[in-house]
Design a protein around this motif. Structure first.
Motif, PDB file in Angstrom:
ATOM      1  N   PRO A  48       0.849  -1.199   0.000  1.00 15.65           N
ATOM      2  CA  PRO A  48       0.000   0.000   0.000  1.00 15.65           C
ATOM      3  C   PRO A  48       0.887   1.252   0.000  1.00 15.65           C
ATOM      4  N   VAL A  49       0.553   2.220  -0.827  1.00 13.61           N
ATOM      5  CA  VAL A  49       1.340   3.449  -0.896  1.00 13.61           C
ATOM      6  C   VAL A  49       0.596   4.585  -0.213  1.00 13.61           C
ATOM      7  N   ASP A  50       1.356   5.581   0.222  1.00  7.76           N
ATOM      8  CA  ASP A  50       0.790   6.759   0.874  1.00  7.76           C
ATOM      9  C   ASP A  50      -0.017   7.587  -0.115  1.00  7.76           C
ATOM     10  N   LEU A  51      -0.851   8.461   0.421  1.00  9.99           N
ATOM     11  CA  LEU A  51      -1.641   9.357  -0.422  1.00  9.99           C
ATOM     12  C   LEU A  51      -0.757  10.175  -1.357  1.00  9.99           C
ATOM     13  N   ASP A  52       0.426  10.555  -0.891  1.00 11.88           N
ATOM     14  CA  ASP A  52       1.323  11.377  -1.697  1.00 11.88           C
ATOM     15  C   ASP A  52       1.990  10.600  -2.826  1.00 11.88           C
ATOM     16  N   ASP A  53       2.012   9.282  -2.745  1.00 18.10           N
ATOM     17  CA  ASP A  53       2.749   8.468  -3.707  1.00 18.10           C
ATOM     18  C   ASP A  53       1.897   7.827  -4.795  1.00 18.10           C
ATOM     19  N   ALA A  58      -8.844   7.443  -0.297  1.00  9.49           N
ATOM     20  CA  ALA A  58      -8.559   6.975   1.056  1.00  9.49           C
ATOM     21  C   ALA A  58      -8.764   5.476   1.220  1.00  9.49           C
ATOM     22  N   ALA A  59      -9.286   4.808   0.193  1.00  6.87           N
ATOM     23  CA  ALA A  59      -9.538   3.366   0.295  1.00  6.87           C
ATOM     24  C   ALA A  59      -8.378   2.591  -0.321  1.00  6.87           C
ATOM     25  N   ILE A  60      -7.994   1.529   0.368  1.00  9.08           N
ATOM     26  CA  ILE A  60      -6.969   0.622  -0.149  1.00  9.08           C
ATOM     27  C   ILE A  60      -7.643  -0.711  -0.481  1.00  9.08           C
ATOM     28  N   LEU A  61      -7.487  -1.128  -1.723  1.00  6.76           N
ATOM     29  CA  LEU A  61      -8.000  -2.423  -2.144  1.00  6.76           C
ATOM     30  C   LEU A  61      -6.865  -3.428  -2.175  1.00  6.76           C
ATOM     31  N   GLU A  70       6.682 -13.333 -13.861  1.00  9.63           N
ATOM     32  CA  GLU A  70       7.043 -13.203 -15.268  1.00  9.63           C
ATOM     33  C   GLU A  70       5.938 -12.519 -16.067  1.00  9.63           C
ATOM     34  N   GLU A  71       4.685 -12.878 -15.789  1.00  6.43           N
ATOM     35  CA  GLU A  71       3.572 -12.258 -16.500  1.00  6.43           C
ATOM     36  C   GLU A  71       3.459 -10.772 -16.173  1.00  6.43           C
ATOM     37  N   LEU A  72       3.703 -10.420 -14.929  1.00 10.05           N
ATOM     38  CA  LEU A  72       3.575  -9.019 -14.510  1.00 10.05           C
ATOM     39  C   LEU A  72       4.760  -8.156 -14.930  1.00 10.05           C
ATOM     40  N   ALA A  73       5.896  -8.761 -15.195  1.00  6.05           N
ATOM     41  CA  ALA A  73       7.100  -8.001 -15.536  1.00  6.05           C
ATOM     42  C   ALA A  73       6.870  -7.061 -16.722  1.00  6.05           C
ATOM     43  N   ALA A  74       6.067  -7.466 -17.664  1.00 10.58           N
ATOM     44  CA  ALA A  74       5.803  -6.641 -18.841  1.00 10.58           C
ATOM     45  C   ALA A  74       5.033  -5.366 -18.501  1.00 10.58           C
ATOM     46  N   PHE A  75       4.378  -5.343 -17.351  1.00 13.98           N
ATOM     47  CA  PHE A  75       3.545  -4.208 -16.965  1.00 13.98           C
ATOM     48  C   PHE A  75       4.195  -3.322 -15.902  1.00 13.98           C
ATOM     49  N   GLU A  76       5.411  -3.643 -15.485  1.00 13.16           N
ATOM     50  CA  GLU A  76       6.062  -2.878 -14.415  1.00 13.16           C
ATOM     51  C   GLU A  76       6.589  -1.552 -14.952  1.00 13.16           C
ATOM     52  N   ILE A  77       6.372  -0.494 -14.183  1.00 17.47           N
ATOM     53  CA  ILE A  77       6.871   0.844 -14.495  1.00 17.47           C
ATOM     54  C   ILE A  77       7.984   1.133 -13.497  1.00 17.47           C
ATOM     55  N   HIS A  78       9.194   1.305 -13.984  1.00 14.04           N
ATOM     56  CA  HIS A  78      10.354   1.514 -13.114  1.00 14.04           C
ATOM     57  C   HIS A  78      10.602   3.004 -12.877  1.00 14.04           C
ATOM     58  N   GLY A  79      11.145   3.311 -11.696  1.00 11.84           N
ATOM     59  CA  GLY A  79      11.599   4.662 -11.408  1.00 11.84           C
ATOM     60  C   GLY A  79      10.545   5.662 -10.994  1.00 11.84           C
ATOM     61  N   VAL A  80       9.341   5.214 -10.732  1.00  7.28           N
ATOM     62  CA  VAL A  80       8.268   6.140 -10.343  1.00  7.28           C
ATOM     63  C   VAL A  80       8.126   6.200  -8.828  1.00  7.28           C
ATOM     64  N   LEU A  81       8.095   5.050  -8.179  1.00  8.33           N
ATOM     65  CA  LEU A  81       7.919   4.983  -6.735  1.00  8.33           C
ATOM     66  C   LEU A  81       9.210   4.530  -6.073  1.00  8.33           C
ATOM     67  N   GLU A  82       9.512   5.151  -4.972  1.00 12.44           N
ATOM     68  CA  GLU A  82      10.673   4.728  -4.192  1.00 12.44           C
ATOM     69  C   GLU A  82      10.199   3.738  -3.135  1.00 12.44           C
ATOM     70  N   GLY A  83      10.785   2.551  -3.119  1.00 11.97           N
ATOM     71  CA  GLY A  83      10.435   1.566  -2.104  1.00 11.97           C
ATOM     72  C   GLY A  83       9.223   0.724  -2.411  1.00 11.97           C
TER      73      GLY A  83
END
Length: 109
Positions: A48-53, A58-61, A70-83
């Protein structure tokens, strides 16, 4: 795999009941090409990420997604979120493979 999606409280129940819809996300300009980086799909993170990130709301699903790393690797966005790992996955991929529940609502809302 367990992933998380932040959204507005008013949308959380509809997503649990009816599924996700694709949204267009912008991530600034590509340093090499100068063109805008965009992705269409569902914003999902490995924690779960903070509101700022992340997206507003306010809801977390909690999204239990039947997909491999491997299936998800194609959809990963690098360098946007820290941690945290960020994936923008088409709703058509997520909805038939996911069990979604509301895992929490920010008390400040």
């Amino acid at each position: 795999m367990i992933l998380f999606h932040r959204t507005l409280v008013s949308l959380a129940r509809a997503i649990v009941k009816e599924g996700f819809t694709d949204e267009k996300w912008g991530f600034g300009d590509d340093e090499q090409t100068g063109r805008a980086l965009t992705a269409v799909g569902v914003w999902l993170t490995d924690r779960p990420v903070d509101l700022d990130d992340g997206p507003p709301g306010a809801a977390i699903l909690e999204v239990e997604l039947e997909a491999s790393e491997e299936e998800l690797a194609a959809f990963e966005i690098h360098g946007v979120l820290e941690g945290a790992r960020l994936f923008v996955v088409p709703a058509g991929f997520v909805n038939p493979r996911a069990n979604v529940r509301i895992s929490g609502v920010d008390a400040r809302s």
